[in-house]
Design an enzyme around this catalytic site. Sequence first.
Site, mmCIF file in Angstrom:
data_model
loop_
_atom_site.group_PDB
_atom_site.id
_atom_site.type_symbol
_atom_site.label_atom_id
_atom_site.label_comp_id
_atom_site.label_asym_id
_atom_site.label_seq_id
_atom_site.Cartn_x
_atom_site.Cartn_y
_atom_site.Cartn_z
ATOM 1 N N CYS A 32 2.566 2.311 3.423
ATOM 2 C CA CYS A 32 3.694 1.466 3.818
ATOM 3 C C CYS A 32 4.901 1.739 2.933
ATOM 4 O O CYS A 32 6.026 1.830 3.407
ATOM 5 C CB CYS A 32 3.317 -0.010 3.737
ATOM 6 S SG CYS A 32 2.223 -0.503 5.072
ATOM 7 N N CYS A 56 52.360 14.790 -0.295
ATOM 8 C CA CYS A 56 51.354 14.368 0.694
ATOM 9 C C CYS A 56 51.912 13.451 1.779
ATOM 10 O O CYS A 56 51.640 13.648 2.965
ATOM 11 C CB CYS A 56 50.197 13.642 0.012
ATOM 12 S SG CYS A 56 49.288 14.664 -1.139
ATOM 13 N N HIS A 79 49.663 22.559 0.217
ATOM 14 C CA HIS A 79 50.933 22.339 0.909
ATOM 15 C C HIS A 79 52.093 22.220 -0.065
ATOM 16 O O HIS A 79 53.039 21.470 0.164
ATOM 17 C CB HIS A 79 50.857 21.133 1.851
ATOM 18 C CG HIS A 79 50.431 19.857 1.179
ATOM 19 N ND1 HIS A 79 51.216 19.210 0.262
ATOM 20 C CD2 HIS A 79 49.308 19.122 1.304
ATOM 21 C CE1 HIS A 79 50.594 18.117 -0.152
ATOM 22 N NE2 HIS A 79 49.422 18.034 0.442
ATOM 23 N N CYS A 101 0.828 -1.204 0.000
ATOM 24 C CA CYS A 101 0.000 0.000 0.000
ATOM 25 C C CYS A 101 0.866 1.258 0.000
ATOM 26 O O CYS A 101 2.039 1.227 0.354
ATOM 27 C CB CYS A 101 -0.970 -0.012 1.182
ATOM 28 S SG CYS A 101 -0.266 0.567 2.718
ATOM 29 N N CYS A 106 45.276 14.690 -0.717
ATOM 30 C CA CYS A 106 44.968 14.380 0.677
ATOM 31 C C CYS A 106 43.874 15.278 1.247
ATOM 32 O O CYS A 106 43.431 15.052 2.368
ATOM 33 C CB CYS A 106 46.233 14.495 1.535
ATOM 34 S SG CYS A 106 46.896 16.157 1.632
ATOM 35 N N CYS A 132 56.518 40.466 9.744
ATOM 36 C CA CYS A 132 57.921 40.577 9.357
ATOM 37 C C CYS A 132 58.853 40.095 10.460
ATOM 38 O O CYS A 132 58.663 40.393 11.628
ATOM 39 C CB CYS A 132 58.251 42.023 9.020
ATOM 40 S SG CYS A 132 59.970 42.225 8.547
ATOM 41 N N CYS A 166 30.683 24.172 1.103
ATOM 42 C CA CYS A 166 30.943 24.319 -0.333
ATOM 43 C C CYS A 166 30.363 23.110 -1.056
ATOM 44 O O CYS A 166 30.499 21.992 -0.598
ATOM 45 C CB CYS A 166 32.435 24.428 -0.610
ATOM 46 S SG CYS A 166 32.784 24.566 -2.373
ATOM 47 N N CYS A 203 13.805 -9.800 -2.673
ATOM 48 C CA CYS A 203 13.606 -9.287 -4.039
ATOM 49 C C CYS A 203 14.579 -8.126 -4.221
ATOM 50 O O CYS A 203 14.600 -7.214 -3.416
ATOM 51 C CB CYS A 203 12.164 -8.809 -4.235
ATOM 52 S SG CYS A 203 11.903 -8.058 -5.861
ATOM 53 N N CYS A 205 12.981 -3.353 -3.576
ATOM 54 C CA CYS A 205 11.576 -3.670 -3.332
ATOM 55 C C CYS A 205 11.437 -4.177 -1.893
ATOM 56 O O CYS A 205 12.281 -4.918 -1.418
ATOM 57 C CB CYS A 205 11.167 -4.754 -4.341
ATOM 58 S SG CYS A 205 9.657 -5.629 -3.912
HETATM 59 ZN ZN LIG Z 1 9.770 -7.132 -5.631
HETATM 60 ZN ZN LIG Z 2 48.279 16.467 -0.182
HETATM 61 ZN ZN LIG Z 3 34.890 25.056 -2.585
HETATM 62 ZN ZN LIG Z 4 0.402 -1.272 3.945
#
Ligand SMILES: [Zn+2]
Ligand SMILES: [Zn+2]
Ligand SMILES: [Zn+2]
Ligand SMILES: [Zn+2]
Lengths: 507, 148
Positions: free
Chosen positions: A157, A268, A263, A154, A258, A308, A226, A182, A177
């Site tokens: 459900c 890395c 860097h 149904c 990484c 500095c 982002c 299944c 399913c």
């Molecule tokens: Zn099925």
């Molecule tokens: Zn890296």
């Molecule tokens: Zn970004």
């Molecule tokens: Zn049902």
Amino acid sequence: MSDIDFDEGDDDFLYDESGEDYLDESGEDYLDELDFTEIIQEKQERKKYEVEYKVYSIEEIEDFQNKEIEHVANIIGCFKEHAATLLRHFKWNKERLIELYMDRTEEVTKEAGVIVDAQKLPKLIKVEDFCCDICCDSGDDIESLALSCGHRFCKDCYSQYLTQKIKVEGECRNIQCPSDACNIIVDENTIKMLVSEDTYHRYTSLLIRTYVDDNIFLHWCPAPNCEYAVECKIHDSDLQRLVPTVKCKCGHQFCFGCGLPDHQPCICSLVAKWLNKCRDDSETANWISVNTKECPKCKASIEKNGGCNHMTCKKCKNEFCWVCMGPWSEHGNQWYTCNRFEEKTSVDARDSQSRSRAKLERYLHYYNRYANHEQSAKLDTELYEKTERKMERMQKSSELSWIEVQFLKEAVETVVQCRNTLKWTYSFAFYLQKDNQTTLFEDNQRDLEMAVEQLSELLEEEIKPNRIAELKQRVVDKSIYVKHRREILLEDTAQGLKESRWVFIDP
Amino acid sequence: MSKIFTKRLMKELLDLKHNPPAGVVLEDVNDLKCWKINIIGAKDTLYDGEIFTLQFTFSNNYPIDSPEVVFINHIPVHPHFYSNGHICLSILYDHWSPALTVSSVCLSIISMLSSCTKKVHPIDNDRYVMMAKANPKLTTWEFSDDTV
Ligand SMILES: [Zn+2]
Ligand SMILES: [Zn+2]
Ligand SMILES: [Zn+2]
Ligand SMILES: [Zn+2]
Ligand SMILES: [Zn+2]
Ligand SMILES: [Zn+2]
């Protein structure tokens, strides 16, 4: 007064930086050759330490997926929903999917959980004498739905089942399913029909997430909130020989290998080792938070409030280096080695105690310089922010326009970027075996470092409105020089990595 | 939107009371959400005639959510049953389907007993029992072999 480059760089595709000029020359014939010229240009423009990459928005990824889905649906002659399930099962390897599909259709579709020759897409209908196996409600007027396998449940459900899978279990491309054993996959269209808008949105974003996670050449930009993904065709095995720095459209610059912030020029694996070491030796790290030291000559206390490292004692006018506390006058000389660690001859390092002391000393040499650049970059930025506020006030009272003081902002960005590079050169140098190659590397490091300190010093100068043009000239010139020194260092280090010229040790 | 599946539980309960599958006996239902069910080891198996008690606990979201199923009191010595009563059976966790029932779960467990060839504890029993939370659904299960 020289012109300021206002290119804020919204398109940061490395291979997009070429070309504009050609358009000016105009002429239809010329445009035909544009592609070719651009390709040549691309190759020349990419520097040795740069990699090719592309930044995608979620919409661009979805567009790409829809094209692939349509293509497969046309070839196989099936619903787009089913083509999508097949493609997801094959992790978007279209060629392999089509090849295997043509070869053994039944096996492939069974494994992927699709019935391809289905005549209709699932829809909600009312079935006579229906009884739902999940809630045990029965009657003629209950809306129900079945996938192509025929297992009917149904509407309530079904939607509760799907919502649980999506919201609680975080599933998307593998929702089957509800019937026991299944494996028919619930298609996107059916899900859209049965769940709330909010849940459907979660479902589609999970699909995109899985798509990016499944693809080894795609990574999300790690900047918070982002939503861009970066594509870079780099294999793990390449990471010993290059540092794949990429820049997202949001502006965040990070390592594709990484995921850590840029860097360059350190690879890395060394970065990971170094960060671990710094974490383990954290008690030695505390010194850097100290912004006050004593003048080596008159012992007056001196506070550092800019980036500095060229210090001048207010009391005795002694000029010295914040990092090594040595006299500044000698720092410009070829023979002075603020950056280089002088290994002591092994005579006094016979017993294990003095060996471990020598080891610690060596580590501290590199760590201090690494940490100092990190700290100085922060101070440079803080100082700039102070200057910016001061200039805002000046603008109100004088002729100064916003544009005229932009050069300071750009110069600070250059200093901060170079300090970041310098910072990682010290981690790199820590793992370098001492030989002729290293000397060359250290020379480049010293030259960049001196140039950066000079630019950083210029930024601390007092700004007088009547002399701003002159200051600007000096800052712009110095910035160009600093960028040039950084190029030289990065190009040579990258070249060395390619040639396996660097020998790494485990100190 | 969540609805509580009383009708489903009532139907399962009546089925178990009136037509229970072989070897399954409803023991005690004080509360619709917590049932105790006895299962009896099948003839000519290692557990022939032995009686074990399973406890089923249902959440408001059953049968969308799987039931929490554990052995209580006397726990069979079996390579997939831990001595704290936890059961390593994929349909109770990752492979649960809302179309499965209390009966089908009981039958699966009886069949696990029947196919057992040696009464031993799981290899990692001690470590698991020490670390595991009370609810087996909080364990991340790795299903090496469901056939034993
Ligand atoms: Zn099925
Ligand atoms: Zn890296
Ligand atoms: Zn970004
Ligand atoms: Zn049902
Ligand atoms: Zn002094
Ligand atoms: Zn120094």
